[in-house]
Each structure stands twice: as structure tokens, then as C-alpha cells.
Design a protein around this motif. Structure first.
Motif, PDB file in Angstrom:
ATOM      1  N   PRO A 183       0.811  -1.226   0.000  1.00  8.37           N
ATOM      2  CA  PRO A 183       0.000   0.000   0.000  1.00  8.37           C
ATOM      3  C   PRO A 183       0.842   1.273   0.000  1.00  8.37           C
ATOM      4  N   MET A 194       2.425   1.865  -3.399  1.00  5.83           N
ATOM      5  CA  MET A 194       1.364   2.205  -4.364  1.00  5.83           C
ATOM      6  C   MET A 194       0.947   3.666  -4.163  1.00  5.83           C
ATOM      7  N   ARG A 207      -6.657  -6.805   1.922  1.00  5.76           N
ATOM      8  CA  ARG A 207      -5.499  -6.174   1.276  1.00  5.76           C
ATOM      9  C   ARG A 207      -5.936  -5.335   0.078  1.00  5.76           C
ATOM     10  N   ILE A 252      -5.045  -1.366  -0.067  1.00  6.11           N
ATOM     11  CA  ILE A 252      -4.275  -0.732  -1.147  1.00  6.11           C
ATOM     12  C   ILE A 252      -5.067   0.440  -1.728  1.00  6.11           C
TER      13      ILE A 252
END
Ligand SMILES: Cc1cc2nc3c(=O)[nH]c(=O)nc-3n(C[C@H](O)[C@H](O)[C@H](O)COP(=O)(O)O)c2cc1C
Length: 321
Positions: free
Chosen positions: A74, A77, A118, A122
Motif C-alpha cells: 500500500p 502504491m 489487502r 491498497i
């Protein structure tokens, strides 16, 4: 109804996006995925994936291009999403659908569908750092092995603040084998308030209508169908508006292929031949003339040789083989 041009690694590059958005009918495009592992990528990586960033984030025809990120961390990203905002991306899409073994091994793409938390984490991390006016969209499949987590994933995507959700109506296990299970989308769509885009196996106007009816989605994403049938989006729009429209005959598609070959020859001479042949593998599904031409060029290695074969008047008929 909005029609979106699908991201397709190795095929839907900016040359193809330019060409297909000139033909028209697309509301937006999404780039091939940019893989994020554990750090901020240099700007040149994003400019390579999305040269349109130098043009205000749109194709020359004015169609916005969202940049797609793929990764499982995360924080990284989010860092890269911030770079994209600075570079002027009109939107950021996050890939949770890629079935590739290499990609899945490095913790990205469809493997994340096994862990809805998840996926949520993210998207939330990206959403939190990107200005509210920049859309953050997600592209998922129905699941990894099966669709048992599909609803959890979809609700998590919305709760994380995604602007829109695109669903390829198959699991990772299904790969690209027909059919696409549009009705699975229809089971979850009523529980979502964000716009949902249905994707998978739309090759014709009739497929588009059926996908809409089964999924309950108005908006659709077109991938391989758009490559097989360059004016598929216009056909679908015309059908849905009840307007008469004559699809482009091969004689009008051929100049597009010549233009594509010419641009690739300049830009990527090393890969041009395989890219052109790859497009033919899609075109021959729709046009018998493309099938015969493909048989003629399939062993050629040089883009100039292929281009010459395509433009040769001898090869513009369909009775030469
Ligand atoms: C060669 C190829 C490359 C693809 N690359 C990507 C990609 O980079 N990112 C992504 O989200 N999906 C990718 N996809 C999936 C497509 O975007 C789309 O979801 C899938 O092809 C189903 O739609 P279609 O039946 O209209 O082709 C790819 C598909 C193919 C066939």
C-alpha cells in the motif's frame, strides 16, 4: 452508456490507443499496468507507459487515459500514485486482475483477490494521498480460484473510496476462456453505489446488450473485441441509440493497419513486426481478408517487409491466396 478501452499489456500501447480513440466511441482508456514493488518509480517509467501524460493525459483525440498501477504494498502504491498526480494523470486505476504467474509471485494482480482486506487497504492508501478530484478506480476479477469472496471484495473496494469498479467477469482460474459470467456481476451490483463497469467477452453489439442485461451495468469495457473490430464502440453506441451505422469494411480498416505499422516502424522497430502480427491475430477473427493477409505475413520479420505486403495493391483484394 460509457465504453472504456481496456488495458492490455503488450498490445494496447499509446499508438493503439491513439488509433482506436480516433476511430471513436470511447469515454476513456487505461494504460497497460505499471508494476510497483517497494519504491517510488522514476517519472520516465510513467511517461513510457503513458506518453499521453505529455499531452495533458489524453490521447490526441482528447480521450482521457488513466494510468494503471499493479502492486501489493500500500505504501509504495500510494507513493507512486502521488507521482502520477504530479505528472497530470487524469485518473489512477489499480489492477487486481492480472493472472500472470510472474506478477502473482511478486504479490500483485489477481493473487490479491484471495485477501479482500489487502485489496481494500491498497485502494484506501492510494485514495487517501491523491486529491479528491482525481478518480481512483479498481479493476478486479470475480475471484482467484472461485467467486466466493467476490461480494466481500467488491464491497471493500467501495468502502475504500474507489470512484468506480470494473469487473472482468471471470476468476483468475478461468483465465481468458469463454464464457464470461456477466450474471455474477449482476448479483453484487445492486449492493454497490459506485458505478460498476462490466468487462469480458464483448465482441459484438449483441454481446454488449447481453452483458448489460445480465450484469445490470450500463457501462462496459472492451478489450480484445476492440482490437478485432476497430469500430466496435461506434457500433454499440449506434445500436443503443437506435441509429443506422455501417461498420467499417476491411478496405477502411486496412489504412489503419498501415498507419499503425508505419508508426511502430519509427517508434519501436525491434518489436514492430510482432506487434503488427499480434494485431492481425485479433483482426482475423472479424475480417476474412485479415486472415489471408496474416497467412501471407506471418513469417516476415521486418516491419518494412510487412508494411510493403500490406500496402501492396495485390494484397488489398481478398482472393489472392
Ligand atoms: C494480452 C492481454 C493483456 C492484458 N493486459 C492487462 C493489463 O495490463 N491490465 C489489466 O487490468 N488487464 C489486462 N488484460 C485484461 C483485459 O483488460 C480484459 O480484462 C480482458 O481481456 C477481458 O476483456 P475482453 O474479453 O474484452 O478482452 C489483458 C488481457 C490480454 C488478453
Amino acid at each position: 452508456m460509457r465504453l472504456i478501452l481496456a488495458p492490455m499489456e503488450g498490445v494496447m500501447d499509446h499508438t493503439m490507443r491513439d488509433l482506436l480513440t480516433r476511430v471513436g466511441g470511447y469515454e476513456r482508456c487505461v494504460t497497460e499496468f505499471v508494476r510497483v514493488v517497494d519504491r517510488q518509480l522514476p517519472s520516465r517509467v510513467f511517461y513510457r507507459a503513458c506518453p499521453e501524460l505529455r499531452n495533458g493525459g489524453t490521447t490526441p483525440a482528447g480521450t482521457p487515459v488513466y494510468v494503471q498501477l499493479l502492486g501489493g504494498d500500500p505504501e509504495s502504491m500510494a507513493l507512486n500514485a502521488q507521482v502520477l498526480e504530479r505528472l497530470g494523470a487524469p485518473g489512477i486505476d489499480i489492477n487486481f486482475g492480472c493472472p500472470s504467474k510472474t506478477v502473482n509471485k511478486s504479490d500483485g494482480g489477481s493473487v490479491l483477490l484471495r485477501e479482500p482486506d489487502r485489496v481494500h487497504g491498497i485502494i484506501r492508501a492510494v485514495r487517501e494521498v491523491v486529491s479528491p478530484h482525481i478518480p481512483v478506480t479498481a479493476k478486479i476479477r470475480l475471484g482467484f480460484k472461485d467467486s466466493s469472496l467476490f461480494e466481500d471484495i467488491a464491497l471493500g473496494v467501495e468502502a475504500a473510496g474507489a470512484t468506480e469498479l470494473c469487473i472482468h467477469a471471470r476468476t483468475k482460474q478461468h483465465g481468458y476462456l469463454p464464457p464470461a459470467y456477466w450474471a455474477e456481476i449482476g448479483k453484487v451490483k445492486p449492493k454497490l453505489s459506485i458505478p460498476v463497469i462490466a468487462n469480458g467477452e464483448i465482441w459484438s453489439g449483441a454481446n454488449a446488450r447481453q452483458a448489460q442485461a445480465d450484469s445490470g451495468c450500463t457501462d462496459l469495457m472492451l478489450g480484445r473485441g476492440a482490437l478485432s473490430f476497430p469500430d466496435l464502440a461506434r457500433v454499440i453506441h449506434a445500436q443503443q441509440a437506435g441509429e443506422a451505422y455501417t461498420p467499417l469494411p476491411w478496405a477502411e480498416v486496412l489504412p489503419l493497419v498501415v498507419q499503425y505499422a508505419g508508426e511502430l516502424e519509427q517508434r519501436a522497430p525491434k518489436y514492430a513486426a510482432s506487434f503488427i502480427k499480434q494485431w492481425f491475430t485479433y483482426l482475423r477473427r472479424q475480417y476474412p481478408e485479415a486472415e489471408s493477409l496474416f497467412q501471407h505475413i506471418k513469417r516476415m520479420k521486418l516491419p518494412c517487409e510487412i508494411k510493403a505486403a500490406i500496402i501492396s495493391p495485390f494484397h488489398q483484394g481478398n482472393d489472392y491466396d
